[in-house]
Design an enzyme around this catalytic site. Structure first.
Site, PDB file in Angstrom:
ATOM      1  N   ASP A 135       0.854  -1.214   0.037  1.00 44.52           N
ATOM      2  CA  ASP A 135       0.037   0.180  -0.016  1.00 44.52           C
ATOM      3  C   ASP A 135       0.767   1.333  -0.005  1.00 44.52           C
ATOM      4  OD1 ASP A 135      -1.996  -1.757   0.408  1.00 44.52           O
ATOM      5  OD2 ASP A 135      -2.641  -1.141   2.158  1.00 44.52           O
ATOM      6  N   GLU A 194       3.881   1.559  -1.252  1.00 46.12           N
ATOM      7  CA  GLU A 194       4.446   1.940  -2.488  1.00 46.12           C
ATOM      8  C   GLU A 194       3.501   2.484  -3.446  1.00 46.12           C
ATOM      9  OE1 GLU A 194       7.355   1.472  -5.724  1.00 46.12           O
ATOM     10  OE2 GLU A 194       7.122   1.811  -3.532  1.00 46.12           O
ATOM     11  N   PHE A 195       2.247   1.728  -3.341  1.00 44.51           N
ATOM     12  CA  PHE A 195       0.958   2.403  -4.127  1.00 44.51           C
ATOM     13  C   PHE A 195       0.867   4.154  -3.730  1.00 44.51           C
ATOM     14  CE2 PHE A 195      -3.461   3.459  -4.992  1.00 44.51           C
ATOM     15  CZ  PHE A 195      -3.576   2.754  -6.469  1.00 44.51           C
ATOM     16  N   SER A 243     -36.660  -5.612 -14.301  1.00 50.45           N
ATOM     17  CA  SER A 243     -36.322  -6.427 -13.162  1.00 50.45           C
ATOM     18  C   SER A 243     -36.497  -7.862 -13.370  1.00 50.45           C
ATOM     19  CB  SER A 243     -37.072  -5.885 -11.853  1.00 50.45           C
ATOM     20  OG  SER A 243     -38.616  -5.989 -12.199  1.00 50.45           O
ATOM     21  N   LEU A 244     -36.226  -8.684 -12.563  1.00 53.01           N
ATOM     22  CA  LEU A 244     -36.418 -10.207 -12.739  1.00 53.01           C
ATOM     23  C   LEU A 244     -37.759 -10.676 -12.018  1.00 53.01           C
ATOM     24  CD1 LEU A 244     -32.515 -11.164 -12.244  1.00 53.01           C
ATOM     25  CD2 LEU A 244     -33.857 -11.391 -14.393  1.00 53.01           C
ATOM     26  N   GLU A 286     -25.734 -17.525 -11.633  1.00 47.74           N
ATOM     27  CA  GLU A 286     -25.006 -16.340 -10.820  1.00 47.74           C
ATOM     28  C   GLU A 286     -25.686 -16.204  -9.557  1.00 47.74           C
ATOM     29  OE1 GLU A 286     -25.490 -13.255 -13.586  1.00 47.74           O
ATOM     30  OE2 GLU A 286     -25.125 -14.130 -15.324  1.00 47.74           O
ATOM     31  N   LYS A 295     -26.819 -13.497  -7.138  1.00 47.41           N
ATOM     32  CA  LYS A 295     -27.881 -12.366  -6.983  1.00 47.41           C
ATOM     33  C   LYS A 295     -27.145 -11.467  -6.077  1.00 47.41           C
ATOM     34  CE  LYS A 295     -32.788 -10.561  -7.423  1.00 47.41           C
ATOM     35  NZ  LYS A 295     -32.425  -9.439  -6.689  1.00 47.41           N
ATOM     36  N   ASP A 345     -26.937  -8.290  -3.663  1.00 47.36           N
ATOM     37  CA  ASP A 345     -27.713  -7.388  -2.951  1.00 47.36           C
ATOM     38  C   ASP A 345     -27.317  -6.150  -2.732  1.00 47.36           C
ATOM     39  OD1 ASP A 345     -30.270  -6.596  -1.793  1.00 47.36           O
ATOM     40  OD2 ASP A 345     -29.792  -7.430   0.082  1.00 47.36           O
ATOM     41  N   GLU A 360     -23.952  -4.489 -10.274  1.00 41.75           N
ATOM     42  CA  GLU A 360     -24.483  -4.160  -8.917  1.00 41.75           C
ATOM     43  C   GLU A 360     -23.259  -3.391  -8.188  1.00 41.75           C
ATOM     44  OE1 GLU A 360     -27.404  -5.230  -9.149  1.00 41.75           O
ATOM     45  OE2 GLU A 360     -28.212  -5.153  -6.920  1.00 41.75           O
ATOM     46  N   TYR A 385     -23.939  -8.133 -16.952  1.00 35.26           N
ATOM     47  CA  TYR A 385     -24.824  -8.111 -18.157  1.00 35.26           C
ATOM     48  C   TYR A 385     -24.475  -7.073 -19.177  1.00 35.26           C
ATOM     49  CZ  TYR A 385     -29.690  -7.932 -20.109  1.00 35.26           C
ATOM     50  OH  TYR A 385     -30.704  -7.989 -21.058  1.00 35.26           O
ATOM     51  N   LYS A 403     -29.863 -17.399 -15.961  1.00 28.25           N
ATOM     52  CA  LYS A 403     -30.022 -17.013 -17.220  1.00 28.25           C
ATOM     53  C   LYS A 403     -29.954 -18.043 -18.291  1.00 28.25           C
ATOM     54  CE  LYS A 403     -28.488 -12.519 -15.498  1.00 28.25           C
ATOM     55  NZ  LYS A 403     -27.101 -11.597 -15.580  1.00 28.25           N
ATOM     56  N   CYS A 438     -41.278   7.084  30.949  1.00 29.33           N
ATOM     57  CA  CYS A 438     -40.139   6.701  30.620  1.00 29.33           C
ATOM     58  C   CYS A 438     -39.993   5.453  31.805  1.00 29.33           C
ATOM     59  CB  CYS A 438     -39.173   7.771  31.402  1.00 29.33           C
ATOM     60  SG  CYS A 438     -37.216   7.190  31.484  1.00 29.33           S
ATOM     61  N   CYS A 492     -37.738   6.554  34.956  1.00 33.69           N
ATOM     62  CA  CYS A 492     -37.818   7.859  35.919  1.00 33.69           C
ATOM     63  C   CYS A 492     -39.508   8.043  35.896  1.00 33.69           C
ATOM     64  CB  CYS A 492     -36.969   8.758  35.387  1.00 33.69           C
ATOM     65  SG  CYS A 492     -37.448   9.813  34.285  1.00 33.69           S
ATOM     66  N   CYS A 518     -37.339  10.702  26.597  1.00 33.86           N
ATOM     67  CA  CYS A 518     -37.736  11.118  28.053  1.00 33.86           C
ATOM     68  C   CYS A 518     -36.838  12.414  28.055  1.00 33.86           C
ATOM     69  CB  CYS A 518     -36.929  10.033  28.975  1.00 33.86           C
ATOM     70  SG  CYS A 518     -36.823  10.728  30.706  1.00 33.86           S
ATOM     71  N   CYS A 528     -32.822  11.401  35.060  1.00 31.30           N
ATOM     72  CA  CYS A 528     -33.095   9.801  34.475  1.00 31.30           C
ATOM     73  C   CYS A 528     -31.932   9.074  34.606  1.00 31.30           C
ATOM     74  CB  CYS A 528     -33.849  10.003  33.127  1.00 31.30           C
ATOM     75  SG  CYS A 528     -34.126   8.442  32.402  1.00 31.30           S
TER      76      CYS A 528
END
Ligand code: IVH
Length: 669
Positions: free
Chosen positions: A31, A33-34, A80-81, A111, A113, A115, A172, A225, A287, A406, A409, A424, A430
């Site tokens: 990291d 070096e990057f 949509s599916l 594949e 799915k 989310d 996604e 896709y 698919k 509450c 109290c 409250c 309280c």
């Protein structure tokens, strides 16, 4: 000429390492070096704006200039599916495909799915030209600037890999579990509302008007896709393998099968294995693999006939609701909690589930004794998703109502405009509110009194030793060393670490007070701006709103806090005990008035300090940060990649544009 080559070499190298790291998960360099290469490129680009390139890897950091999203139509609608929830429905789909293709052999591509939220990316001549959200399927928001900050999405495709001249690729955008959890921890600390699941977090992030925020949130993306007039071949699966070579992140968990059993095996395997994935998935997508066969099968009004989603059962259990209790937090917010007969769910025993707030509770229409369904889906905390009303009978208890008072109290609860929670209002007496404030005060990032913990706080509170944070400083060894003096050593340590806490820096004292909505960052800004508690306590709303990072909610809360007599008494007592009430000499000396009265615009990407650090320096030196260039702007502090429109405006108005080196020299003198 040499510089240009060097810049191009660095861009190419960084693109390659980005790809290795974010797409292949196989970094070749450290990291550090990057980062070093990135800084080198930023410096060169800053010194040579003539070689600017909107696709440079340095552009991945985003900008904090507000943007508006433009609605653009999709070239191909985003459909949509259809969903299925059991294997029989999958078998029905398989049969429909078989009949639709009149007995011709076919393959199914299985594949994951994912989310998250769907995105459509357009590439022209190997360059990402547009990224659009799904929207209503017909048109969506142009979020190109935000999407450019997602490291695994190529801005330029791999040369010589034979990608089409123009195409669209859909996929996604996701927030990995690890980023999601870290983000929520941060938000909890700042008392900001938590995201319920990674999908909401990703969606909230992608719609941020500030692409620098998007860059900081570490989103991921999988593409699944391809669309366009000349995509490589007839096989969907094969095309995606090609797209991987072009530079896209394509799921490794893809498989072509040619039987129903093959589909079932895939489902069974991933229903378990998906729990080890770094991102959320909620099912499997099936698919028909051949694009020609896809065309033959066609579409219904809403979804393709050649594909279907199989949704995993969210892990769900059924158990009895025994009681609803109410929890009072440090801010006084009251949360309803369902107490249930213990039940096994996704590997743990669940007894309690949050009911979030009064509205959620009312919607569920719970009765004590009901059989309820508990789920642990994408959410971390189990929640009640429904009631089995069929078994509700005369023996079932009364409807569970939200409390009016509450539970701790007895004070009547209040609701503030625009908030879902009931509170409250008895914040001074309280118990959980008092204890919560003390726990916050002693916490590591506040006064850091690490010899005390919640149990000790609870004990001292019950014994009447402490009622507020100032009481801590009155505790004496003989009060807490136990009857027989056996706890003398730890008692001494406690008293000593409380005494030592008087030395923590002023900004942490401001944070420790527990002013609502004032998290660490706001506390720092307030401390640096006002320099002393007296000045902070006397601040007006206007003064507060001038500060970078302080909005109306925080400003009003600060005013409210210092208008409360009991808070002022506590602050006075803390002062009398020697708690730091102002910036130290050293901290003060670090500041100057060198930029007094100057409005300054900070723009672009910096290499020596972060943009926020520059903004703080401006404030520390008496200057004011402003967002846009006007004739009143004193100068623009410009990093690499300052927008051309801004540069033009500055030039037109004759506003000086200075580099970070020059700025640092200025404030040093
Ligand atoms: S294909 C016309 N493949 O699920 C079909 N979608 O309900 C286009 N999704 O909007 C979608 N993983 O956001 C496809 N492997 C996958 C997917 C996937 C997740 C989402 C996508 C779509 C929704 C469909």
């Amino acid at each position: 000429m040499e510089v240009k080559e060097q810049i191009e070499r660095l861009r190419k190298e960084l693109d390659r390492h980005n790809y290795n790291y974010y797409v292949l998960n196989a970094p070749e360099i450290s990291d550090q070096e990057f980062d070093r290469m990135m800084r080198e490129l930023q410096d060169l680009e800053a010194a040579h704006p003539e070689f600017d390139d909107p696709d440079s890897p340095t552009k991945r950091v985003g900008s904090d200039l507000n943007q508006e999203f433009v609605q653009v139509p999709h070239r191909y609608p985003m459909l949509s599916l259809a969903n299925t929830y059991n294997k029989q429905e999958v078998a029905d789909f398989y049969e429909r495909v078989r009949t639709g293709l009149e007995g011709e052999p076919f393959e199914i591509c299985c594949e994951m799915k994912y989310d998250g939220l769907s995105i459509s990316l357009t590439y022209e001549n190997g360059r990402l030209t547009r990224a659009v959200t799904r929207g209503d399927g017909v048109q969506g928001d142009d979020v190109t600037e935000n999407v450019k900050t997602i490291r695994c999405i190529p801005l330029r495709l791999q040369q010589g890999t034979g990608y089409p001249k123009e195409f669209e690729i859909r996929g996604e955008i996701l927030m990995p579990w690890a980023s999601f959890e870290a983000l929520n921890r941060e938000r909890e600390e700042r008392e900001e509302p938590l995201f319920a699941n990674p999908r909401n977090a990703a969606s909230g992030t992608l719609k941020s008007k500030n692409s620098a925020v998007v860059a900081s949130r570490k989103l991921d993306a999988y593409l699944y896709y391809l669309l366009g007039d000349d995509i490589p071949g007839d096989g969907h699966y094969e095309n995606l393998q090609k797209a991987r070579e072009w530079g896209f992140k394509i799921s490794e968990g893809m498989k072509k099968v040619s039987s129903l059993q093959g589909i079932y095996d895939f489902i069974d395997y991933w229903d378990v294995e998906r729990k080890n994935l770094p991102v959320a998935t909620d099912g499997i997508v099936l698919k028909v693999n051949s694009l020609r066969q896809q065309r033959a099968l066609g579409y219904t009004a809403k979804s393709p006939r050649w594909a279907i989603a199989y949704k995993f059962q969210a892990e769900r259990a059924r158990t009895r609701l025994n009681a609803v209790t109410f929890q009072v937090g440090r801010t006084g917010a009251v949360t309803p909690v369902a107490n249930m007969e213990p039940v096994q769910l996704a590997g743990t025993v669940v007894r309690r589930a949050t009911l979030h707030n009064a509205d959620v509770m009312a919607q569920l229409d719970l009765h004590i004794g009901d059989m309820v369904y508990v789920e642990k889906g994408g959410e971390i905390i189990p929640k009640i998703v429904g009631v089995d009303k069929d078994v509700r009978g005369p023996a079932t208890g009364p409807k569970a109502e939200f409390t009016t008072h509450c539970p701790e109290c007895g004070t009547a609860l209040v609701r503030y405009e625009g908030e879902a929670a009931w509170y409250c209002p008895n914040d001074t007496a309280c118990p959980p509110q008092i204890k919560g404030r003390i726990e916050h005060f002693i916490s590591r990032r506040a006064m850091d009194i690490d010899s005390l913990g919640p149990e000790t706080v609870d004990e001292y509170f019950r014994r009447g030793l402490i009622h507020d944070v100032a009481d801590l400083y009155d505790i004496r060894v003989e009060q807490i060393n136990g009857e027989d003096g056996t706890r003398e050593k730890s008692a001494k340590k406690i008293v000593q670490s409380i005494a030592e806490s008087t030395k923590v820096p002023f900004e942490r004292v401001v944070f420790a007070l527990g002013i609502r909505f004032v998290g660490e960052i706001a506390a720092k800004a307030l401390a640096r701006h006002f320099k002393s508690m007296d000045a902070l306590a006397a601040a007006t709303l206007d003064e507060l709103l001038q500060i970078n990072g302080i909005g109306m909610v925080i400003a009003e809360s600060v005013i409210r806090y210092f208008h409360d007599e009991s808070n002022l008494r506590i602050v006075d007592r803390l002062r009398a005990k020697g708690v730091t009430m102002a910036l130290s000499e050293e901290e003060l000396n670090a500041h100057s008035d060198i930029l007094a009265g100057q409005s300054i615009v900070v723009s672009g990407v910096f290499s020596l300090h972060s943009r926020d650090e520059y903004k703080t320096m401006i404030e520390q030196n008496g200057g004011k940060n402003v967002g846009s260039i006007s004739s009143k702007t004193a100068f623009v502090l410009a990093g690499a990649n300052m927008g051309p429109a801004k540069l033009e405006k500055a030039n037109k108005l004759g506003i000086p544009v200075i580099s970070e080196e020059e700025f640092l020299k200025r404030i040093e003198s």
